[in-house]
Design an enzyme around this catalytic site. Structure first.
Site, PDB file in Angstrom:
ATOM      1  N   LEU A 107       0.956  -1.082  -0.077  1.00 16.03           N
ATOM      2  CA  LEU A 107       0.208  -0.016   0.029  1.00 16.03           C
ATOM      3  C   LEU A 107       0.702   1.194  -0.060  1.00 16.03           C
ATOM      4  O   LEU A 107       1.991   1.293   0.727  1.00 16.03           O
ATOM      5  CB  LEU A 107      -0.948   0.180   1.238  1.00 16.03           C
ATOM      6  CG  LEU A 107      -1.743  -1.284   1.326  1.00 16.03           C
ATOM      7  CD1 LEU A 107      -2.784  -0.901   2.512  1.00 16.03           C
ATOM      8  CD2 LEU A 107      -2.464  -1.300   0.157  1.00 16.03           C
ATOM      9  N   HIS A 108       0.365   2.243  -0.767  1.00 16.01           N
ATOM     10  CA  HIS A 108       1.083   3.645  -0.984  1.00 16.01           C
ATOM     11  C   HIS A 108       1.081   4.144   0.547  1.00 16.01           C
ATOM     12  O   HIS A 108      -0.063   3.937   1.086  1.00 16.01           O
ATOM     13  CB  HIS A 108       0.604   4.553  -1.874  1.00 16.01           C
ATOM     14  CG  HIS A 108       1.198   5.554  -2.380  1.00 16.01           C
ATOM     15  ND1 HIS A 108       1.446   6.704  -1.743  1.00 16.01           N
ATOM     16  CD2 HIS A 108       1.819   5.564  -3.622  1.00 16.01           C
ATOM     17  CE1 HIS A 108       2.202   7.554  -2.469  1.00 16.01           C
ATOM     18  NE2 HIS A 108       2.614   6.864  -3.412  1.00 16.01           N
ATOM     19  N   TYR A 109       1.835   5.047   0.876  1.00 16.20           N
ATOM     20  CA  TYR A 109       1.687   5.858   2.276  1.00 16.20           C
ATOM     21  C   TYR A 109       0.706   6.986   1.997  1.00 16.20           C
ATOM     22  O   TYR A 109       0.063   7.249   3.151  1.00 16.20           O
ATOM     23  CB  TYR A 109       3.185   6.644   2.546  1.00 16.20           C
ATOM     24  CG  TYR A 109       3.518   7.752   1.664  1.00 16.20           C
ATOM     25  CD1 TYR A 109       3.051   8.958   2.126  1.00 16.20           C
ATOM     26  CD2 TYR A 109       4.054   7.410   0.345  1.00 16.20           C
ATOM     27  CE1 TYR A 109       3.807   9.978   1.185  1.00 16.20           C
ATOM     28  CE2 TYR A 109       4.574   8.452  -0.384  1.00 16.20           C
ATOM     29  CZ  TYR A 109       4.289   9.668  -0.050  1.00 16.20           C
ATOM     30  OH  TYR A 109       4.703  10.542  -0.895  1.00 16.20           O
ATOM     31  N   ARG A 110       0.215   7.182   0.760  1.00 13.78           N
ATOM     32  CA  ARG A 110      -0.936   8.060   0.716  1.00 13.78           C
ATOM     33  C   ARG A 110      -2.141   7.387   0.614  1.00 13.78           C
ATOM     34  O   ARG A 110      -2.085   6.382  -0.005  1.00 13.78           O
ATOM     35  CB  ARG A 110      -0.759   9.030  -0.782  1.00 13.78           C
ATOM     36  CG  ARG A 110       0.373   9.934  -0.705  1.00 13.78           C
ATOM     37  CD  ARG A 110       0.309  10.838  -1.694  1.00 13.78           C
ATOM     38  NE  ARG A 110       1.364  11.954  -1.760  1.00 13.78           N
ATOM     39  CZ  ARG A 110       2.325  12.074  -2.570  1.00 13.78           C
ATOM     40  NH1 ARG A 110       2.496  11.475  -3.675  1.00 13.78           N
ATOM     41  NH2 ARG A 110       3.353  13.129  -2.624  1.00 13.78           N
ATOM     42  N   MET A 111      -3.223   8.076   1.275  1.00 11.70           N
ATOM     43  CA  MET A 111      -4.703   7.323   1.103  1.00 11.70           C
ATOM     44  C   MET A 111      -5.560   8.374   0.808  1.00 11.70           C
ATOM     45  O   MET A 111      -5.440   9.438   1.013  1.00 11.70           O
ATOM     46  CB  MET A 111      -4.862   6.689   2.626  1.00 11.70           C
ATOM     47  CG  MET A 111      -3.869   5.627   3.016  1.00 11.70           C
ATOM     48  SD  MET A 111      -4.147   4.998   4.688  1.00 11.70           S
ATOM     49  CE  MET A 111      -3.978   6.452   5.590  1.00 11.70           C
TER      50      MET A 111
END
Length: 158
Positions: A107-111
């Site tokens: 998962l990307h650190y951005r959500m």
């Protein structure tokens, strides 16, 4: 989840909807995760509101099988890290980090937290979105998609 504390509560259902940037569903996935109900601490809200889901937990899918299926979806649709999106997803991320650390690394650190848009739309435009309150994984995600879609459409008009 069986409650809100990732240190003691467990994931019992997962849902995924992969969309394009126009909110069209590209792929969906859902699974009830097999857990030993006798060993779980269940939040009273869960037992009162998700009794039907709880009957499926003892015969659900093996957790490692679910993680493998989620990994395949990620590999199929994404070249890099996956952006988690939905309402109040920081809580979901806490559970993923605790119980599925290998998957969490995909998962990307951005959500994209739709709840942030909710706060902005309520404050700026007085918009109140009434999301269906079914509290099952896919229905919850579809509600979040509907909500974000409404906010995007409304801001196009302003």
């Amino acid at each position: 989840m069986t409650g809100l504390d990732p240190e003691v509560d467990k994931i019992i259902e997962v849902g995924v909807i992969v969309t394009d940037f126009d909110f069209n569903e590209v792929e969906t996935y859902e699974a009830v995760i097999k857990q030993d109900l006798d060993s779980l601490t269940l939040d009273p809200w869960i037992t009162e509101n998700l009794a039907d889901l709880l009957t499926k937990v003892p015969t659900g899918k093996d957790e490692q099988e679910v993680i493998a299926e989620l990994n395949k979806i990620c590999e199929k649709h994404f070249d890099g890290p996956v952006i988690l999106a939905g309402n109040s997803i920081h809580q979901d991320r806490r559970f993923i980090r605790k119980w599925w650390p290998d998957f969490e690394r995909k998962l990307h650190y951005r959500m994209l937290d739709v709840s942030s848009f909710k706060v902005w739309m309520m404050g700026k435009h007085g918009t109140v979105f009434h999301k269906p309150e079914q509290h099952r994984a896919l229905e919850d995600i579809r509600g979040s998609i509907q909500e974000l879609k409404q906010y995007v459409e409304q801001t196009k008009l302003n």
